[in-house]
Design a protein around this motif. Structure first.
Motif, short mmCIF file in Angstrom:
data_model
loop_
_atom_site.label_atom_id
_atom_site.label_comp_id
_atom_site.label_asym_id
_atom_site.label_seq_id
_atom_site.Cartn_x
_atom_site.Cartn_y
_atom_site.Cartn_z
N VAL A 1 0.97 -1.34 -0.02
CA VAL A 1 -0.06 -0.09 0.13
C VAL A 1 0.83 1.27 -0.01
O VAL A 1 0.60 2.16 -0.89
CB VAL A 1 -0.99 -0.06 1.34
N GLU A 2 1.94 1.16 0.94
CA GLU A 2 2.79 2.46 1.01
C GLU A 2 3.60 2.64 -0.38
O GLU A 2 3.72 3.63 -0.88
CB GLU A 2 3.89 2.01 1.89
N ALA A 3 3.99 1.70 -1.03
CA ALA A 3 4.49 1.62 -2.45
C ALA A 3 3.65 2.22 -3.58
O ALA A 3 3.94 3.14 -4.45
CB ALA A 3 5.03 0.12 -3.04
N PHE A 4 2.14 1.74 -3.38
CA PHE A 4 1.24 2.30 -4.42
C PHE A 4 1.14 3.90 -4.29
O PHE A 4 1.07 4.63 -5.16
CB PHE A 4 0.07 1.61 -4.21
N GLU B 1 -2.26 2.93 13.34
CA GLU B 1 -0.93 2.56 13.37
C GLU B 1 -0.28 2.01 11.98
O GLU B 1 0.99 2.61 11.77
CB GLU B 1 -1.14 0.79 14.05
N GLU B 2 -1.18 1.80 10.85
CA GLU B 2 -0.62 1.72 9.75
C GLU B 2 -0.29 2.91 8.85
O GLU B 2 0.94 2.92 8.40
CB GLU B 2 -1.45 0.91 8.86
N HIS B 3 -1.07 4.12 9.38
CA HIS B 3 -0.60 5.43 8.81
C HIS B 3 0.60 5.75 9.63
O HIS B 3 1.51 6.22 8.65
CB HIS B 3 -1.70 6.30 9.43
N ARG B 4 0.88 5.49 10.57
CA ARG B 4 2.22 5.92 11.25
C ARG B 4 3.44 5.26 10.72
O ARG B 4 4.63 5.63 10.78
CB ARG B 4 2.12 5.64 12.90
#
Length: 422
Positions: free
Chosen positions: A283-286, A300-303
């Motif tokens: 998701v971060e790569a996209f 938490e995933e946002h952080r």
């Protein structure tokens, strides 16, 4: 006859002597047994000599931050603290020892919290005074017994929708207050991007929590509770196919409306075809390559996402047609649970609720404090506190309601995902 009498007297003396000897042995054995039982009782009901704080189901980043704050508190109080991490993929029930329990367990709401409470000493109680200053929403999450606290929340999170701010400003969508607004924005983005929406559907915890958050936002909190109850009712002899049928397949199934909405978006090509196998790093790569305009993730995933990437997105809570007073957002709530009667444990936990510690906790974890009045490091933490304060203590998330193995959660996630894709 005379010899026989003498022999009988000798035998009687031996018998008496034998009885006396065995009586002494028996008394000694009983005394030793009682001492052993007393020692065992002391071991079972006494805390470990080390002041131990154990973590369960807490991500590494948050665990590191919380440990840092507790270490600083312990130094000020001249307490030597030892940290222990239980395995997240194993049941907490199987890991808490009968003897030498940790003084405190840090865990999240749901089955983990309930297990910790069940294993805690009945004398492990805290004064209700430590809850002063908490928002009313977070106070509603306090666990109590006879007016005293058995577990207290000290941080909270939420599940969010992240919108590419630059794309939004250049779109014809003027506001995002409903799921229809989200769909309108994605339809516009479809002209620029193959599939504007992504999420970590390959992470079963994230995906199950996503489905629970959708259920609450679309159909209301009761839908979430119904889904949770189905999981609890089917925990023993768990069968992913049967559970997915109960969750999704009937018109009044708790996840039916959510599946229907996601299915329509998937058919329109608004959801990336690979979303159900993506991990958080994908998701971060996209997002980093500007291939997605709408993301679903927890705080938490946002952080955990690179600041340069996530700063291009604006976070909003899951929209709903239900009023704020009937909403219950989904997100982890972090609890401190005293496991034994301990003055040190009471001091440490009380200190976690101080203004200074709450500010430090929010800064090092990125999560929302539970105090109504303390400084917050950024907009995301401020939003989380505000959103939760406007409702009530967050829902734990479907992945946290009952203990399921990783394989069981993966199987259930795959069954639900198949209903969205087909």
């Amino acid at each position: 006859m005379g010899n026989m009498k003498k022999q009988n007297k000798k035998t009687d003396k031996k018998s008496v002597s034998f009885f006396k000897t065995n009586k002494k042995i028996l008394a000694g054995t009983l005394a030793a047994l009682l001492l052993a039982l007393a020692a065992a009782a002391i071991i079972v009901f006494s805390p470990s000599k080390n002041f131990t704080v154990a973590f369960y189901k807490i991500d590494d980043s948050q665990r590191k931050g919380i440990s840092e704050v507790i270490t600083n508190i312990a130094k000020e109080k001249n307490i030597t603290v030892k940290f222990l991490q239980y395995e997240s993929e194993k049941s907490l029930e199987d890991q808490i020892p009968i003897a030498k329990k940790p003084a405190v367990i840090i865990t999240q709401a749901g089955f983990a919290l309930e297990t910790a409470l069940d294993k805690a000493s009945p004398k492990a109680l805290l004064s209700s005074e430590i809850s002063q200053g908490m928002t009313s929403s977070m106070r509603s999450g306090i666990k109590e017994k006879d007016g005293l606290i058995t577990a207290i929340p000290f941080l909270s999170s939420h599940f969010e929708v992240d919108i590419d701010l630059n794309e939004f400003r250049n779109s014809n969508t003027k506001q995002v207050n409903t799921w229809n607004d989200v769909e309108k924005f994605m339809r516009e983005q479809k002209r620029k991007k193959d599939s504007p929406m992504i999420f970590a559907g390959g992470n079963p915890d994230s995906f199950l929590n996503l489905m629970g958050a959708f259920a609450e936002s679309i159909d209301g909190a009761q839908s979430y509770y119904d889904a949770s109850q189905i999981l609890k009712d089917n925990q023993k002899n768990f069968n992913a196919v049967r559970v997915a049928q109960k969750l999704c397949d009937e018109p009044d199934s708790p996840l039916a409306t959510s599946v229907k909405l996601l299915k329509s978006w998937y058919k329109l090509g608004l959801i990336h075809q690979g979303a159900f196998s993506l991990q958080n790093t994908d998701v971060e790569a996209f997002a980093s390559n500007r291939l997605a305009s709408v993301l679903f993730m927890s705080l938490e995933e946002h952080r955990a996402t690179a600041t340069k990437t996530i700063s291009r997105y604006s976070s909003i809570y899951f929209p709903s047609e239900h009023g704020a007073n009937s909403r219950i957002f989904t997100g982890k709530t972090y609890y401190a649970v005293p496991m034994v009667k301990s003055k040190k444990a009471a001091e440490i936990i009380a200190a976690l609720l101080s203004v200074q510690s709450q500010e430090s906790l929010s800064r090092v974890t990125g999560l929302a404090p539970v105090l109504a009045q303390c400084r917050i490091p950024d907009k995301q933490a401020e939003d989380a506190r505000f959103w939760v304060a406007a409702t009530t203590c967050p829902l734990a998330g479907l992945s946290s309601e009952v203990y399921l193995t990783k394989k069981q959660k993966e199987a259930l996630s795959a069954e639900i995902a198949s209903r969205i894709k087909n």
